[in-house]
Design a protein around this motif. Structure first.
Motif, PDB file in Angstrom:
ATOM      1  N   LEU A 127       7.725  11.644  -1.591  1.00 40.21           N
ATOM      2  CA  LEU A 127       8.185  12.813  -0.052  1.00 40.21           C
ATOM      3  C   LEU A 127       9.132  10.761   1.113  1.00 40.21           C
ATOM      4  O   LEU A 127       9.338  11.262   1.831  1.00 40.21           O
ATOM      5  N   THR A 128       8.584   9.796   0.078  1.00 44.36           N
ATOM      6  CA  THR A 128       9.210   8.954   0.499  1.00 44.36           C
ATOM      7  C   THR A 128       9.737   7.825  -0.431  1.00 44.36           C
ATOM      8  O   THR A 128      10.247   7.975  -1.934  1.00 44.36           O
TER       9      THR A 128
ATOM     10  N   GLU B 227      -8.379  13.681   0.917  1.00 41.65           N
ATOM     11  CA  GLU B 227      -8.489  15.117   1.014  1.00 41.65           C
ATOM     12  C   GLU B 227      -8.436  15.559   1.979  1.00 41.65           C
ATOM     13  O   GLU B 227      -9.428  15.083   3.284  1.00 41.65           O
ATOM     14  N   TRP B 228      -8.060  16.996   2.056  1.00 38.05           N
ATOM     15  CA  TRP B 228      -7.736  17.891   2.946  1.00 38.05           C
ATOM     16  C   TRP B 228      -7.355  17.183   4.244  1.00 38.05           C
ATOM     17  O   TRP B 228      -7.307  17.305   5.366  1.00 38.05           O
TER      18      TRP B 228
ATOM     19  N   GLY C  90       0.660  -1.193  -0.406  1.00 42.68           N
ATOM     20  CA  GLY C  90      -0.266  -0.088   0.050  1.00 42.68           C
ATOM     21  C   GLY C  90       1.062   1.175  -0.143  1.00 42.68           C
ATOM     22  O   GLY C  90       2.152   1.212   0.063  1.00 42.68           O
ATOM     23  N   ALA C  91       0.120   2.496   0.173  1.00 42.00           N
ATOM     24  CA  ALA C  91       0.729   3.683   0.264  1.00 42.00           C
ATOM     25  C   ALA C  91      -0.298   4.652   0.693  1.00 42.00           C
ATOM     26  O   ALA C  91      -1.422   4.396   1.042  1.00 42.00           O
ATOM     27  N   THR C  92       0.150   5.935   1.177  1.00 39.73           N
ATOM     28  CA  THR C  92      -0.852   7.066   1.201  1.00 39.73           C
ATOM     29  C   THR C  92      -0.433   7.860   0.513  1.00 39.73           C
ATOM     30  O   THR C  92       0.758   8.459   0.949  1.00 39.73           O
ATOM     31  N   MET C  93      -1.431   8.423   0.350  1.00 36.71           N
ATOM     32  CA  MET C  93      -1.792  10.054  -0.785  1.00 36.71           C
ATOM     33  C   MET C  93      -2.180  11.489  -0.137  1.00 36.71           C
ATOM     34  O   MET C  93      -3.192  10.647  -0.045  1.00 36.71           O
ATOM     35  N   TYR C  94      -1.804  12.712  -0.175  1.00 36.83           N
ATOM     36  CA  TYR C  94      -2.059  13.592   0.430  1.00 36.83           C
ATOM     37  C   TYR C  94      -2.641  13.981  -1.300  1.00 36.83           C
ATOM     38  O   TYR C  94      -2.440  14.220  -2.057  1.00 36.83           O
TER      39      TYR C  94
ATOM     40  N   LEU D 110      -1.932  11.506  11.586  1.00 34.77           N
ATOM     41  CA  LEU D 110      -2.309  11.408  10.659  1.00 34.77           C
ATOM     42  C   LEU D 110       0.198  11.035   9.599  1.00 34.77           C
ATOM     43  O   LEU D 110       0.188  11.720   9.635  1.00 34.77           O
ATOM     44  N   PRO D 111      -0.500   9.594   9.614  1.00 36.72           N
ATOM     45  CA  PRO D 111       1.182   9.389   9.015  1.00 36.72           C
ATOM     46  C   PRO D 111       1.806  10.660   8.036  1.00 36.72           C
ATOM     47  O   PRO D 111       0.113  11.124   6.792  1.00 36.72           O
ATOM     48  N   ALA D 112       2.876  10.501   7.553  1.00 34.51           N
ATOM     49  CA  ALA D 112       3.134  11.394   6.055  1.00 34.51           C
ATOM     50  C   ALA D 112       2.583  10.803   5.312  1.00 34.51           C
ATOM     51  O   ALA D 112       2.521   9.227   5.176  1.00 34.51           O
ATOM     52  N   PRO D 113       2.690  11.645   3.834  1.00 39.25           N
ATOM     53  CA  PRO D 113       2.608  10.647   2.631  1.00 39.25           C
ATOM     54  C   PRO D 113       3.345  10.398   2.001  1.00 39.25           C
ATOM     55  O   PRO D 113       4.625  10.456   2.037  1.00 39.25           O
ATOM     56  N   ASP D 114       3.408   9.883   1.470  1.00 45.48           N
ATOM     57  CA  ASP D 114       4.326   9.154   0.133  1.00 45.48           C
ATOM     58  C   ASP D 114       3.812   9.919  -0.442  1.00 45.48           C
ATOM     59  O   ASP D 114       5.185  10.400  -1.798  1.00 45.48           O
ATOM     60  N   ILE D 115       2.875  10.069  -1.037  1.00 42.46           N
ATOM     61  CA  ILE D 115       2.990  11.003  -2.723  1.00 42.46           C
ATOM     62  C   ILE D 115       1.902  12.152  -2.228  1.00 42.46           C
ATOM     63  O   ILE D 115       1.294  11.726  -1.176  1.00 42.46           O
TER      64      ILE D 115
END
Length: 167
Positions: free
Chosen positions: A148-149, A116-117, A36-40, A125-130
């Motif tokens: 960002l990672t 979003e937001w 997975g990944a986290t995107m803002y 929240l955790p830091a985003p990957d993108i």
């Protein structure tokens, strides 16, 4: 992290192009298996954050409706691999509210989280990957994607190699 930041800058002429970018990024995620990944997703109201998210869901294989989670805060797509969680924190009063929702349970190596937001969840929240930033430009949108990672860098490199979706 040093060497992890790359940027992709695209003009998106319309909603179809915005959705296509989401699909292309989903394909990059899928090439990584169930990781997975986290995107803002950043941008003012009406900039296409949900349209982009719809493209991601469709690219991941979702065939049903994709609705904005403005009132529910999170919309789960647990049938996808990796599982996808689409968050809209616009109505969040305080970042601490996320703790009551069990926010930490959504983030892991086997989930893709689109937020979003995200600034409304700062500190929780955790830091985003993108980061995906959408701004108006002429009759369309400008999309700036930043890694960002190291994982984010890999995804954007995969996106570069597989998808010419703008200029």
């Amino acid at each position: 992290m040093a060497g992890a930041v790359i940027e992709k800058n695209l003009f998106l002429a319309d909603e179809t192009a915005t959705e296509a970018l989401g699909r292309a990024l989903a394909m990059a995620v899928k090439t990584r298996g169930s990781r997975g990944a986290t995107m803002y997703l950043r941008g003012n109201l009406g900039m296409g954050k949900t349209t982009f998210s719809r493209g991601v869901m469709r690219g991941m294989g979702h065939e049903g409706a994709v609705k904005s989670p403005t009132y529910t805060i999170v919309e789960p797509y647990e049938h996808l691999q990796p599982m996808v969680y689409h968050f809209d924190l616009y109505r969040l009063g305080d970042p601490e509210e996320l703790e009551y929702l069990g926010i930490r349970d959504y983030f892991g190596s086997a989930s893709l989280c689109l937020i979003e937001w995200a600034e409304r969840g700062a500190g929780i929240l955790p830091a985003p990957d993108i980061e995906v930033e959408l701004t108006p430009e002429e009759t369309g949108r400008r999309a700036v994607l930043r890694s960002l990672t190291p994982l984010g860098k890999e995804l954007l490199e995969d996106l570069r190699a597989s998808a010419p979706v703008g200029n």
